[in-house]
Write an enzyme that holds these catalytic residues in place. Sequence first.
Site, PDB file in Angstrom:
ATOM      1  N   GLU A 123       0.817  -1.250   0.085  1.00  0.00           N
ATOM      2  CA  GLU A 123      -0.108   0.011   0.104  1.00  0.00           C
ATOM      3  C   GLU A 123       0.934   1.480   0.065  1.00  0.00           C
ATOM      4  O   GLU A 123       2.344   1.084   0.054  1.00  0.00           O
ATOM      5  CB  GLU A 123      -0.979  -0.057   1.226  1.00  0.00           C
ATOM      6  CG  GLU A 123      -1.935  -1.201   1.102  1.00  0.00           C
ATOM      7  CD  GLU A 123      -2.927  -1.079   2.204  1.00  0.00           C
ATOM      8  OE1 GLU A 123      -3.787  -0.158   2.300  1.00  0.00           O
ATOM      9  OE2 GLU A 123      -2.974  -2.034   3.192  1.00  0.00           O
ATOM     10  N   HIS A 239      -8.628   9.446   3.362  1.00  0.00           N
ATOM     11  CA  HIS A 239      -8.348   8.374   2.552  1.00  0.00           C
ATOM     12  C   HIS A 239      -8.399   8.719   0.934  1.00  0.00           C
ATOM     13  O   HIS A 239      -9.528   9.450   0.830  1.00  0.00           O
ATOM     14  CB  HIS A 239      -9.337   7.062   2.763  1.00  0.00           C
ATOM     15  CG  HIS A 239      -8.735   5.795   2.135  1.00  0.00           C
ATOM     16  ND1 HIS A 239      -8.603   5.601   0.846  1.00  0.00           N
ATOM     17  CD2 HIS A 239      -8.003   4.656   2.528  1.00  0.00           C
ATOM     18  CE1 HIS A 239      -7.934   4.552   0.404  1.00  0.00           C
ATOM     19  NE2 HIS A 239      -7.911   3.859   1.505  1.00  0.00           N
ATOM     20  N   ARG A 288      -0.263   8.368   1.920  1.00  0.00           N
ATOM     21  CA  ARG A 288      -1.641   8.668   1.839  1.00  0.00           C
ATOM     22  C   ARG A 288      -1.725  10.241   1.749  1.00  0.00           C
ATOM     23  O   ARG A 288      -2.851  10.740   1.006  1.00  0.00           O
ATOM     24  CB  ARG A 288      -2.170   7.997   2.892  1.00  0.00           C
ATOM     25  CG  ARG A 288      -3.777   7.990   2.630  1.00  0.00           C
ATOM     26  CD  ARG A 288      -4.406   7.011   3.574  1.00  0.00           C
ATOM     27  NE  ARG A 288      -4.286   5.580   3.544  1.00  0.00           N
ATOM     28  CZ  ARG A 288      -4.583   4.510   4.207  1.00  0.00           C
ATOM     29  NH1 ARG A 288      -5.196   4.970   5.268  1.00  0.00           N
ATOM     30  NH2 ARG A 288      -4.564   3.262   3.885  1.00  0.00           N
ATOM     31  N   HIS A 350     -10.991   9.698   7.221  1.00  0.00           N
ATOM     32  CA  HIS A 350     -10.659   8.324   7.388  1.00  0.00           C
ATOM     33  C   HIS A 350     -10.077   8.059   8.489  1.00  0.00           C
ATOM     34  O   HIS A 350     -10.315   7.112   9.385  1.00  0.00           O
ATOM     35  CB  HIS A 350      -9.583   7.962   6.344  1.00  0.00           C
ATOM     36  CG  HIS A 350      -9.323   6.093   6.231  1.00  0.00           C
ATOM     37  ND1 HIS A 350     -10.168   5.321   6.063  1.00  0.00           N
ATOM     38  CD2 HIS A 350      -8.148   5.791   6.232  1.00  0.00           C
ATOM     39  CE1 HIS A 350      -9.686   4.319   6.064  1.00  0.00           C
ATOM     40  NE2 HIS A 350      -8.523   4.280   6.254  1.00  0.00           N
ATOM     41  N   ARG A 385      -0.397   8.844   9.024  1.00  0.00           N
ATOM     42  CA  ARG A 385      -0.424   7.335   9.187  1.00  0.00           C
ATOM     43  C   ARG A 385      -0.010   6.400   8.241  1.00  0.00           C
ATOM     44  O   ARG A 385      -0.682   6.684   7.028  1.00  0.00           O
ATOM     45  CB  ARG A 385      -1.556   6.485   9.923  1.00  0.00           C
ATOM     46  CG  ARG A 385      -1.707   5.323  10.313  1.00  0.00           C
ATOM     47  CD  ARG A 385      -2.849   4.773  10.702  1.00  0.00           C
ATOM     48  NE  ARG A 385      -3.956   5.059   9.873  1.00  0.00           N
ATOM     49  CZ  ARG A 385      -4.544   4.148   9.021  1.00  0.00           C
ATOM     50  NH1 ARG A 385      -3.915   2.782   8.828  1.00  0.00           N
ATOM     51  NH2 ARG A 385      -5.620   4.297   8.329  1.00  0.00           N
TER      52      ARG A 385
END
Length: 542
Positions: A123, A239, A288, A350, A385
């Site tokens: 990811e 997100h 992200r 998110h 994160r």
Amino acid sequence: MSTPLWEARADLVVVGTGVAGLTAALRARELGLRVLVVTKASGEDGNTRWAQGGVAVVLPGEHDEGDTVDAHVRDTLVAGAGLCDEAAVEAIIAGGPAAVARLRERGAVFDAAPTGGLARTREGGHSAFRVVHAGGDATGAEVERALLSAASDGRVPVLEQHVAVDAVRTPLGQVCGLLVLDGNGVPGVLGAPAVLLASGGLGQLYQATSNPEVATGDGLALALRAGAAAADVEFVQFHPTVLYTGRGARGRCPLVTEAVRGEGAVLVDATGARVMRGVHPLEDLAPRDVVAAAITRHMAAGPGGVDDHVFLDATGISDFARRFPTVHAACLAAGVDPAGQPIPVAPAAHFACGGVVSDVDGRTGVTGLYAAGEVARTGLHGANRLASNSLLEGLVVGTRAAEAVAADLALGVLARCSASASVPVELPTAPVAARDSLQRVMSRYAAIGRDAEGLAVVGSVLDLSTADRELDTRELVEDAALTVAARALIAAAAEREESRGCHVRTDFTERDEVWWQRSQVVRLNPSGQPVLADPVVARGVA
Ligand code: SIN
């Protein structure tokens, strides 16, 4: 003052039935503690079951060539944009393999690789394939199922439909229980020398979020009212890809896991131009915050002809339905076939990277109050994160927090609750804003792209729509929590005159490494308003 109408006792009360709460409860029971879990909804209703991607972990003997725990630490620190607590990162990530092994012993089944061992994906922000997953894209659901099933033998009672209102405290301020309301609004006290908050995040601050309806910041508000500190609350991660289902989406939007990009999908606009090309060396697998901000800029500039979504082209993934059954079903329900069409996506709220200041053993600054999971700020996430580090954190810190409670009980440092549970308690009164207005202004002015003027507008709207209310229903407890969380967030966001991680200021676009490589701490002042603690503290706040 009112005398609670009922009471119960335990060594440890856990608030929340997500991964951190259930892991802690199971470990506490193994250690011989009487544990009671309380949730305002039903056991399955937490945030954990919506997690798709997986658990980021470097398992011994099952990793990419050259991948190491140190590399996972490095990726976490890079994603965290200079605000992680390095010692916390090292401790939590090093605890990952044992935590995953324990979870598998408790019955969780992860997807197997055709060549043996566990299947791994990648990811955003990860330099290797190290995210283990279950049910394709249903990792959270499998983790939740396994933990609930392990807890269902009757030795971990779960009190459903009970909302935690406030910590009960001794005159010295130590926590000795929890004031709750049952489903009919009847107050009761759960007497316990230790209360662990594992109540999740605050996505409902915004109109569109990947989080379920329960994510209203209750634990953060409760901890602040109990005298605990919060930090990094300005860093709410958006997100990059929830399914776009039309203008004005509200509430929980279906997630399109980042693992779809890990398996080769790319972000494009309406003309087919790549959104992430030239933005970051990792392109679609950049951290992200970078991807979400790039999409937001792209939408605002409108080069691809639409201003509220882009597309995720996953048509190159041949076995999409098998690999991503949850996403596939959500897409089909929205009339999109990912095999032949790009998926319309947009960023949505998110994850709260900040929260209640706690160490990696869940201890907060208030004796008897512990926090684990999304509600906590351990320093793992910093300003952003790393993907799939949250289930990992819940597993590791949940376990450690139960062990810390057992150790603190054995040392006799916690308040004995015998006298306190029968003491009359008062339902707290707190400022409560109208949820619709709050969500509207937070989405408009405190999402991705903030400035001083917009943040001031949020403050003014909250002033106008807020009234003091006694917290005598679940809805009022939630609205009071959203109100205090919004206030804390805008105070910290207004003060932080730079852009870093998930905090993007359009009036201070640069990252300031001289002054701002530090966390801001928020506490409640005597009138119950969140204020920034002075001075701000450097990295590694505890
Ligand atoms: C995702 O699957 O993209 C979300 C996982 C996470 O938030 O870590």
